[in-house]
Design a protein around this motif. Sequence first.
Motif, mmCIF file in Angstrom:
data_model
loop_
_atom_site.group_PDB
_atom_site.id
_atom_site.type_symbol
_atom_site.label_atom_id
_atom_site.label_comp_id
_atom_site.label_asym_id
_atom_site.label_seq_id
_atom_site.Cartn_x
_atom_site.Cartn_y
_atom_site.Cartn_z
ATOM 1 N N LEU A 1 21.034 -14.438 13.346
ATOM 2 C CA LEU A 1 20.130 -15.521 12.969
ATOM 3 C C LEU A 1 18.927 -15.603 13.917
ATOM 4 C CD1 LEU A 1 22.707 -18.336 12.114
ATOM 5 C CD2 LEU A 1 21.236 -17.113 10.497
ATOM 6 N N MET A 2 19.181 -15.438 15.218
ATOM 7 C CA MET A 2 18.093 -15.513 16.198
ATOM 8 C C MET A 2 17.125 -14.343 16.040
ATOM 9 S SD MET A 2 20.056 -16.919 19.602
ATOM 10 C CE MET A 2 18.576 -17.106 20.604
ATOM 11 N N ARG A 3 17.631 -13.173 15.721
ATOM 12 C CA ARG A 3 16.746 -12.027 15.471
ATOM 13 C C ARG A 3 15.932 -12.248 14.204
ATOM 14 N NH1 ARG A 3 20.027 -6.447 16.747
ATOM 15 N NH2 ARG A 3 20.021 -6.646 19.010
ATOM 16 N N GLY A 4 16.569 -12.845 13.193
ATOM 17 C CA GLY A 4 15.877 -13.134 11.941
ATOM 18 C C GLY A 4 14.696 -14.075 12.137
ATOM 19 N N LYS A 5 14.805 -14.990 13.107
ATOM 20 C CA LYS A 5 13.720 -15.929 13.424
ATOM 21 C C LYS A 5 12.851 -15.414 14.568
ATOM 22 C CE LYS A 5 14.737 -19.460 10.721
ATOM 23 N NZ LYS A 5 13.803 -20.116 9.827
ATOM 24 N N THR A 6 13.018 -14.148 14.933
ATOM 25 C CA THR A 6 12.299 -13.489 16.037
ATOM 26 C C THR A 6 12.392 -14.263 17.352
ATOM 27 O OG1 THR A 6 10.132 -14.411 15.465
ATOM 28 C CG2 THR A 6 10.709 -12.265 14.491
ATOM 29 N N LEU A 7 13.564 -14.827 17.617
ATOM 30 C CA LEU A 7 13.806 -15.465 18.906
ATOM 31 C C LEU A 7 14.364 -14.467 19.915
ATOM 32 C CD1 LEU A 7 15.416 -18.800 17.652
ATOM 33 C CD2 LEU A 7 13.055 -18.411 18.371
ATOM 34 N N LEU A 8 15.000 -13.391 19.414
ATOM 35 C CA LEU A 8 15.536 -12.332 20.275
ATOM 36 C C LEU A 8 14.921 -10.997 19.891
ATOM 37 C CD1 LEU A 8 19.397 -13.043 20.357
ATOM 38 C CD2 LEU A 8 17.699 -13.639 22.073
ATOM 39 N N ASN A 9 14.802 -10.105 20.891
ATOM 40 C CA ASN A 9 14.329 -8.747 20.618
ATOM 41 C C ASN A 9 15.522 -7.812 20.403
ATOM 42 O OD1 ASN A 9 15.347 -8.094 23.170
ATOM 43 N ND2 ASN A 9 13.354 -8.153 24.157
ATOM 44 N N ASP A 10 15.266 -6.515 20.352
ATOM 45 C CA ASP A 10 16.330 -5.539 20.084
ATOM 46 C C ASP A 10 17.389 -5.468 21.187
ATOM 47 O OD1 ASP A 10 15.085 -4.911 17.725
ATOM 48 O OD2 ASP A 10 14.048 -3.157 18.533
ATOM 49 N N ALA B 1 12.552 -12.970 22.805
ATOM 50 C CA ALA B 1 11.367 -12.237 22.352
ATOM 51 C C ALA B 1 10.106 -12.823 22.974
ATOM 52 C CB ALA B 1 11.285 -12.262 20.832
ATOM 53 N N TYR B 2 10.088 -14.126 23.225
ATOM 54 C CA TYR B 2 8.941 -14.804 23.819
ATOM 55 C C TYR B 2 9.412 -15.609 25.034
ATOM 56 C CZ TYR B 2 6.981 -13.550 19.334
ATOM 57 O OH TYR B 2 6.583 -12.845 18.229
ATOM 58 N N PRO B 3 9.660 -14.914 26.157
ATOM 59 C CA PRO B 3 10.256 -15.606 27.310
ATOM 60 C C PRO B 3 9.394 -16.739 27.865
ATOM 61 C CG PRO B 3 9.658 -13.342 27.869
ATOM 62 C CD PRO B 3 9.430 -13.503 26.409
ATOM 63 N N ASN B 4 8.075 -16.625 27.798
ATOM 64 C CA ASN B 4 7.227 -17.703 28.315
ATOM 65 C C ASN B 4 7.213 -18.891 27.369
ATOM 66 O OD1 ASN B 4 6.492 -16.508 30.735
ATOM 67 N ND2 ASN B 4 4.801 -15.392 29.795
ATOM 68 N N ARG B 5 7.077 -18.634 26.081
ATOM 69 C CA ARG B 5 7.039 -19.717 25.096
ATOM 70 C C ARG B 5 8.356 -20.502 25.079
ATOM 71 N NH1 ARG B 5 7.443 -18.259 18.895
ATOM 72 N NH2 ARG B 5 9.613 -18.147 19.556
#
Length: 94
Positions: free
Chosen positions: A22-31, A36-40
């Motif tokens: 689910l987190m990859r689907g929402k681009t919260l995690l990378n491969d 995926a966006y550590p600063n944000r």
Amino acid sequence: MERSLAQAANQLGLTRPKLISLMRGKTLLNDQNLPAYPNRDREYLRVKDSNWFHHQLGMQYSQSTRVKQPGIRWLAEQLGLELPAIPVTNRDVA
């Protein structure tokens, strides 16, 4: 308090693989299953760096994602999940 992805998934009523999907689907995690966006997302997720010594391979390094306390509710909102109800106990009664 910080939680691993497995602990966060358990608190959200999911399995770790389902949470990661689910987190990859929402681009919260990378491969690599890191934010995926550590600063944000730094208020909710962080990268934990670990190392250990292996007697044949030398120093080994790894990184993993940790979910901060405010990140549980944030993840539920991001993924469209309902947080499970907190069980009521009578231990807090005076």
